[in-house]
Design a protein around this motif. Structure first.
Motif, PDB file in Angstrom:
ATOM      1  N   GLU A   1       0.363 -11.311  -3.313  1.00  0.00           N
ATOM      2  CA  GLU A   1       0.271 -10.803  -1.938  1.00  0.00           C
ATOM      3  C   GLU A   1       0.295 -11.897  -0.850  1.00  0.00           C
ATOM      4  OE1 GLU A   1      -0.051  -7.207  -1.177  1.00  0.00           O
ATOM      5  OE2 GLU A   1       0.718  -7.041  -3.110  1.00  0.00           O
TER       6      GLU A   1
ATOM      7  N   ALA B   1       5.317 -15.584   3.375  1.00  0.00           N
ATOM      8  CA  ALA B   1       7.015 -15.741   3.350  1.00  0.00           C
ATOM      9  C   ALA B   1       7.319 -14.682   4.373  1.00  0.00           C
ATOM     10  CB  ALA B   1       7.392 -15.414   2.034  1.00  0.00           C
ATOM     11  N   ARG B   2       6.815 -13.506   4.398  1.00  0.00           N
ATOM     12  CA  ARG B   2       7.158 -12.492   5.228  1.00  0.00           C
ATOM     13  C   ARG B   2       6.761 -12.893   6.576  1.00  0.00           C
ATOM     14  NH1 ARG B   2       4.794  -7.509   3.008  1.00  0.00           N
ATOM     15  NH2 ARG B   2       6.499  -7.545   1.425  1.00  0.00           N
ATOM     16  N   LYS B   3       5.694 -13.401   6.751  1.00  0.00           N
ATOM     17  CA  LYS B   3       5.254 -13.860   8.132  1.00  0.00           C
ATOM     18  C   LYS B   3       6.221 -14.878   8.521  1.00  0.00           C
ATOM     19  CE  LYS B   3       1.104 -15.452  10.478  1.00  0.00           C
ATOM     20  NZ  LYS B   3       0.681 -16.631  10.346  1.00  0.00           N
ATOM     21  N   GLU B   4       6.320 -15.910   7.730  1.00  0.00           N
ATOM     22  CA  GLU B   4       7.209 -16.930   8.263  1.00  0.00           C
ATOM     23  C   GLU B   4       8.642 -16.522   8.459  1.00  0.00           C
ATOM     24  OE1 GLU B   4       7.434 -19.686   5.020  1.00  0.00           O
ATOM     25  OE2 GLU B   4       5.195 -20.748   5.512  1.00  0.00           O
ATOM     26  N   ALA B   5       9.081 -15.556   7.637  1.00  0.00           N
ATOM     27  CA  ALA B   5      10.461 -15.032   8.101  1.00  0.00           C
ATOM     28  C   ALA B   5      10.386 -14.454   9.568  1.00  0.00           C
ATOM     29  CB  ALA B   5      10.766 -14.099   6.869  1.00  0.00           C
ATOM     30  N   GLU B   6       9.365 -13.598   9.511  1.00  0.00           N
ATOM     31  CA  GLU B   6       9.053 -13.170  10.819  1.00  0.00           C
ATOM     32  C   GLU B   6       9.067 -13.973  12.051  1.00  0.00           C
ATOM     33  OE1 GLU B   6       8.936  -9.399  11.937  1.00  0.00           O
ATOM     34  OE2 GLU B   6       9.266  -9.613   9.630  1.00  0.00           O
TER      35      GLU B   6
ATOM     36  N   MET C   1       3.430 -13.632  -0.653  1.00  0.00           N
ATOM     37  CA  MET C   1       4.723 -12.848   0.179  1.00  0.00           C
ATOM     38  C   MET C   1       4.263 -12.447   1.402  1.00  0.00           C
ATOM     39  SD  MET C   1       7.002 -11.311  -1.955  1.00  0.00           S
ATOM     40  CE  MET C   1       7.419  -9.473  -1.543  1.00  0.00           C
ATOM     41  N   GLY C   2       2.910 -12.242   1.820  1.00  0.00           N
ATOM     42  CA  GLY C   2       2.846 -11.927   3.283  1.00  0.00           C
ATOM     43  C   GLY C   2       3.123 -13.553   3.977  1.00  0.00           C
TER      44      GLY C   2
ATOM     45  N   LYS D   1      12.288 -15.381  12.724  1.00  0.00           N
ATOM     46  CA  LYS D   1      13.182 -14.378  13.274  1.00  0.00           C
ATOM     47  C   LYS D   1      12.620 -14.345  14.906  1.00  0.00           C
ATOM     48  CE  LYS D   1      13.887  -9.891  11.931  1.00  0.00           C
ATOM     49  NZ  LYS D   1      13.459  -8.817  11.294  1.00  0.00           N
TER      50      LYS D   1
END
Lengths: 368, 182
Positions: B108, B114-119, B111-112, B122
């Motif tokens: 989690e 990674a997502r945050k990084e991606a976010e 993932m979080g 972005k």
């Protein structure tokens, strides 16, 4: 079951053998009383010859041998002549002198009065020695084990062990209590020795030493000494003496004068009673064993003497009844050995008890 | 007639024989024989047997006792082991559960992240793009203003009051910029 059958057969053979020669002998002895005067026997003599102690040990088969044509002298061991140096008589021939009327009921004293002091071994001595050796042989071959050999091997060791255990558990520990352990050798020796003597007399040609009152008296004396020593050791010498007064020693010490006088009078009464009480026990032992063995042999030979008196059909009758009595005697021999040992253990137990739980006088006089 | 030993003795004596009954020697010999027999038997036959009996009894008792003791020990041991095994199992299960939870959490987290990084990436890119765009728009505006001034100067060829014309041009440009966005 097979062993029992074998045993019965052996007994039968033995008694038939004995009966046969007893009857033969009786026939030979009684047949022509006039001719063979030296060998002639009345039934009384026949019986007394077999049940009484004697200085001659005679092997009684020659009559049978005479039948098959062998004429030999009866082989006899003349113990009396062999050990004549042990006979002390002040007028020569005193030992053969009839006992005077004054002493007629007590022959030994009568003979002493005649001037005869006889230490020669008799048939009973010999039989006693034989059975002693036999018992010794049995004991040493079956009882002499290493203390590490915990498992008995063979019937002999098993039987010996069972015997010792029986004496220990059923006689010593039951009648004497926890102190009984140390009396096991004494009681076991007594039992096996008496049994040996009783049974040896059932072997044809042999004689029961226990059929002599003096032998049983000797054994009873041993029991008396052991039990009295046990009493003195358990109650102390003072406690033992106090017990002899029947407890009256306490009554004499304190209280009003008239009570003390009564106590003293009772003490005089009790002392002989207690002494008689002590002596009567070995006397009972003596008489019971002797009478049983003596009477058993007497009955056996009385039955066999019927052949002497009547002959003919009585011959067979005496053999059959003789066999029955013989088997019965085997049982009686065992039973009497057991009873003698049992009573001895009870007497020793009573003696041990004297000091253990006091009747008042024991505790008062004994050492606390 | 009674054939008691007394009578037998009398009978024998009366016949001139020597009765062996009631011998004094026999009494002594009986006692002596018995004492010897007792001594030898008790030392070599009865004593050893009694020792063996006692020893064997003790050994059997000991064996039974030790068997009982060992059995109870074994039972205790077994119970202990059962408890230990169940504990171990529980622990293992706990461990597995914990590991699973950890893994889940880690995943989690990962993932979080990674997502945050991606976010973030972005957002950053967007910001960058926005900034670049704004800059470009500003530059464009400035360029357009300059161009329009130049164009106006060229077209009108007329010298205007700098301030008044600047304001006019500004107004024009702002109106111009409003048009495409609106």
């Amino acid at each position: 079951m097979r062993t029992a059958t074998k045993l019965l057969v052996v007994c039968g053979v033995l008694v038939l053998g004995q009966g046969a020669w007893a009857a033969e002998e009786a026939e030979g002895a009684g047949a022509v009383p006039g001719e063979h005067h030296a060998e002639a026997m009345t039934p009384q003599e026949f019986i007394s010859h077999h049940v009484a102690d004697s200085y001659d040990w005679e092997f009684e088969y020659p009559e049978l041998l005479k039948k098959v044509g062998l004429t030999v002298e009866a082989p006899t061991i003349h113990l009396g002549k062999l050990f004549s140096f042990l006979k002390f008589e002040s007028p020569v021939g005193a030992c053969a002198m009839p006992v005077e009327a004054k002493y007629s009921q007590v022959p030994p004293i009568g003979r002493l009065a005649n001037g005869c002091f006889d230490l020669r071994p008799s048939k009973a001595h010999l039989m006693m020695a034989f059975s002693g050796l036999l018992v010794l042989l049995l004991g040493l071959s079956f009882g002499n084990r290493k203390s590490s050999a915990l498992v008995p091997t063979g019937a002999g060791q098993n039987l010996w062990e069972a015997f010792i255990q029986f004496i220990r558990d059923e006689i010593a520990l039951r009648n004497i209590g926890p102190k009984g352990e140390k009396y096991v050798p004494f009681l076991a020796s007594l039992f096996i020795f008496i049994l040996g003597m009783n049974w040896l007399g059932l072997v044809p040609g042999f004689f029961s030493a226990t059929g002599s009152m003096v032998v049983t008296a000797g054994l009873a004396v041993c029991v008396l000494v052991v039990s009295q020593v046990a009493a003195v050791r358990s109650a102390g010498i003072l406690g033992y003496l106090a017990h002899l007064t029947g407890g009256m020693n306490e009554m004499v010490k304190t209280g009003p004068l008239y009570l003390r006088a009564i106590g003293f009078a009772l003490m005089l009464l009790f002392i002989p009673i207690e002494i008689v009480g002590i002596l009567v026990k070995p006397f009972v032992l003596t008489m019971r064993l002797f009478a049983n063995m003596f009477a058993g042999h007497m009955v056996l030979f009385s039955i066999l003497a019927l052949a002497l008196i009547s002959g003919g059909a009585w011959y067979g009758f005496s053999l059959v009844i003789g066999t029955v009595i013989y088997v019965f005697e085997t049982f009686v021999g065992l039973l009497q050995a057991f009873i003698f040992t049992l009573l001895s253990s009870i007497y020793i137990g009573l003696a041990e008890e004297m000091g253990a739980h006091g009747h008042g006088h024991d505790e008062a006089a004994g050492h606390h | 007639m009674m054939l008691l030993p007394v009578e037998v003795s009398k009978l024998v004596l009366a016949n001139g024989g020597e009765s062996a009954e009631f011998g004094v020697g026999l009494l002594l010999m009986t006692i002596v024989t018995f004492l010897i027999l007792f001594g030898i038997l008790s030392k070599f036959a009865i004593g050893p047997t009694m020792t063996v009996l006692k020893r064997r009894e003790e050994q059997i008792k000991e064996a039974i006792d030790s068997a009982k003791r060992e059995r109870s020990e074994a039972e205790k041991l077994l119970a202990d082991q059962k408890v230990a095994i169940s504990q171990a199992r529980q622990e293992a299960m706990e461990q597995v559960r914990k590991t699973q939870a950890d893994m889940e959490k880690f995943r989690e987290e990962l993932m979080g992240k990674a997502r945050k990084e991606a976010e973030d990436l972005k957002a950053e890119s967007r910001q960058l793009i926005e900034g670049e765009r704004a800059k470009a728009v500003t530059e464009l505006r400035a360029e357009a203003a300059k161009l329009s001034i130049l164009v106006a100067e060229k077209l009108l060829n007329e010298k205007l009051d700098d301030g008044k014309h600047q304001a006019l041009a500004q107004q024009f440009v702002s109106e111009l910029s409003k048009k495409p966005t609106a």
